[in-house]
Scaffold this motif. Structure first.
Motif, PDB file in Angstrom:
ATOM      1  N   SER A 218       0.892  -1.129   0.250  1.00  0.00           N
ATOM      2  CA  SER A 218      -0.004  -0.102   0.034  1.00  0.00           C
ATOM      3  C   SER A 218       0.911   1.054  -0.226  1.00  0.00           C
ATOM      4  O   SER A 218       2.085   1.324   0.662  1.00  0.00           O
ATOM      5  CB  SER A 218      -0.905  -0.088   1.431  1.00  0.00           C
TER       6      SER A 218
ATOM      7  N   ARG B 242     -10.844  -7.570  -6.945  1.00  0.00           N
ATOM      8  CA  ARG B 242     -10.225  -7.470  -5.753  1.00  0.00           C
ATOM      9  C   ARG B 242      -8.772  -7.544  -5.638  1.00  0.00           C
ATOM     10  O   ARG B 242      -8.450  -8.536  -6.212  1.00  0.00           O
ATOM     11  CB  ARG B 242     -11.011  -8.261  -4.546  1.00  0.00           C
ATOM     12  N   LYS B 243      -8.161  -6.389  -5.306  1.00  0.00           N
ATOM     13  CA  LYS B 243      -6.706  -6.924  -5.188  1.00  0.00           C
ATOM     14  C   LYS B 243      -6.403  -6.470  -3.721  1.00  0.00           C
ATOM     15  O   LYS B 243      -6.684  -5.592  -3.050  1.00  0.00           O
ATOM     16  CB  LYS B 243      -5.903  -5.600  -6.067  1.00  0.00           C
ATOM     17  N   TRP B 244      -5.502  -7.329  -3.131  1.00  0.00           N
ATOM     18  CA  TRP B 244      -5.134  -7.342  -1.720  1.00  0.00           C
ATOM     19  C   TRP B 244      -3.748  -6.733  -1.650  1.00  0.00           C
ATOM     20  O   TRP B 244      -2.823  -7.221  -2.201  1.00  0.00           O
ATOM     21  CB  TRP B 244      -5.032  -8.920  -1.043  1.00  0.00           C
ATOM     22  N   ARG B 245      -3.496  -5.779  -0.603  1.00  0.00           N
ATOM     23  CA  ARG B 245      -2.089  -5.037  -0.617  1.00  0.00           C
ATOM     24  C   ARG B 245      -2.009  -5.018   0.768  1.00  0.00           C
ATOM     25  O   ARG B 245      -2.570  -5.036   1.718  1.00  0.00           O
ATOM     26  CB  ARG B 245      -2.245  -3.764  -1.302  1.00  0.00           C
TER      27      ARG B 245
ATOM     28  N   ILE C   2      -0.679  -3.430   4.183  1.00  0.00           N
ATOM     29  CA  ILE C   2      -0.923  -1.907   4.499  1.00  0.00           C
ATOM     30  C   ILE C   2      -0.216  -1.885   5.829  1.00  0.00           C
ATOM     31  O   ILE C   2       0.048  -0.800   6.232  1.00  0.00           O
ATOM     32  CB  ILE C   2      -2.468  -1.725   5.046  1.00  0.00           C
TER      33      ILE C   2
ATOM     34  N   GLU D 213      -8.576  -3.897  -2.197  1.00  0.00           N
ATOM     35  CA  GLU D 213      -8.756  -2.907  -2.965  1.00  0.00           C
ATOM     36  C   GLU D 213      -9.339  -3.088  -4.055  1.00  0.00           C
ATOM     37  O   GLU D 213      -9.400  -4.104  -4.528  1.00  0.00           O
ATOM     38  CB  GLU D 213      -7.564  -1.861  -3.082  1.00  0.00           C
ATOM     39  N   SER D 214     -10.064  -2.196  -4.769  1.00  0.00           N
ATOM     40  CA  SER D 214     -10.725  -2.619  -6.127  1.00  0.00           C
ATOM     41  C   SER D 214      -9.525  -2.183  -7.033  1.00  0.00           C
ATOM     42  O   SER D 214      -9.001  -1.219  -7.179  1.00  0.00           O
ATOM     43  CB  SER D 214     -12.137  -1.960  -6.282  1.00  0.00           C
ATOM     44  N   GLY D 215      -9.658  -2.944  -8.225  1.00  0.00           N
ATOM     45  CA  GLY D 215      -8.582  -2.885  -9.246  1.00  0.00           C
ATOM     46  C   GLY D 215      -9.173  -3.328 -10.621  1.00  0.00           C
ATOM     47  O   GLY D 215     -10.516  -3.754 -10.343  1.00  0.00           O
TER      48      GLY D 215
ATOM     49  N   ASP E 105     -12.898  -6.271   4.997  1.00  0.00           N
ATOM     50  CA  ASP E 105     -11.893  -6.013   4.036  1.00  0.00           C
ATOM     51  C   ASP E 105     -10.419  -5.805   4.426  1.00  0.00           C
ATOM     52  O   ASP E 105      -9.601  -5.234   3.770  1.00  0.00           O
ATOM     53  CB  ASP E 105     -12.011  -4.607   3.326  1.00  0.00           C
ATOM     54  N   THR E 106     -10.091  -6.593   5.393  1.00  0.00           N
ATOM     55  CA  THR E 106      -8.586  -6.460   6.132  1.00  0.00           C
ATOM     56  C   THR E 106      -8.499  -8.254   6.308  1.00  0.00           C
ATOM     57  O   THR E 106      -9.310  -8.850   6.493  1.00  0.00           O
ATOM     58  CB  THR E 106      -8.600  -5.726   7.218  1.00  0.00           C
TER      59      THR E 106
END
Length: 158
Positions: A58, A141-144, A146, A130-132, A97-98
């Motif tokens: 992130s 959905r894209k997971w980054r 954080i 996050e949306s991508g 979302d986490t």
């Protein structure tokens, strides 16, 4: 001739719609996406490819509570040291979302004639969804990552 163009155009539109719907229905689970993000960033790190790592970090990454993490320093460090990171446990806990993975992590690297091989007993990696897009149009959905918290306060030598 004109009918053939219309039929060809119609077939192309239908094929694109079919691909779009198929990709929406065949998306991997969140757990699979998180582990894929983790695996791809680890592989990129070992290869010294910072772009492959930064893609999954992130822009607001925090390290042990420090919000001033410099992505350019991380990129330079990955290029020079090519750290080999091994995540021992891969159990993902997802809450909305986490998601978190808490695990021992082994870090091996060699830089400027110095080598390091250290196991960090408890590392908590926090991801956010996050949306991508995929192929510029398909929503995914894209997971980054954080946040990274290392018990004992380990700081990477970048």
């Amino acid at each position: 001739m004109r009918k053939a163009v219309w039929w060809g155009g119609g077939a192309l539109v239908l094929a694109l719609i079919g691909m779009f719907v198929a990709s929406l229905l065949n998306q991997p689970s969140d757990k699979q996406l998180i582990l894929q993000a983790l695996d791809e960033s680890i592989a990129a790190s070992r290869a010294g490819r910072p772009g492959g790592v930064l893609e999954y970090l992130s822009r607001n990454l925090t390290w042990n509570g420090d919000e001033g993490v410099n992505r350019m320093e991380i990129a330079d460090y990955i290029k020079r040291a090519k750290p080999e990171v091994t995540v021992m446990h891969r159990e993902v806990v997802i809450e909305g979302d986490t998601a978190t993975i808490t695990t021992p992590v082994n870090v091996k690297l060699s830089m400027l004639g110095q080598s390091m091989d250290e196991t960090l007993d408890r590392v908590t990696i926090t991801f956010a969804a996050e949306s991508g897009t995929k192929n510029l149009i398909i929503p995914v959905r894209k997971w980054r990552i954080i946040k990274v918290d290392v018990e004992g306060g380990f700081t990477p030598p970048y």
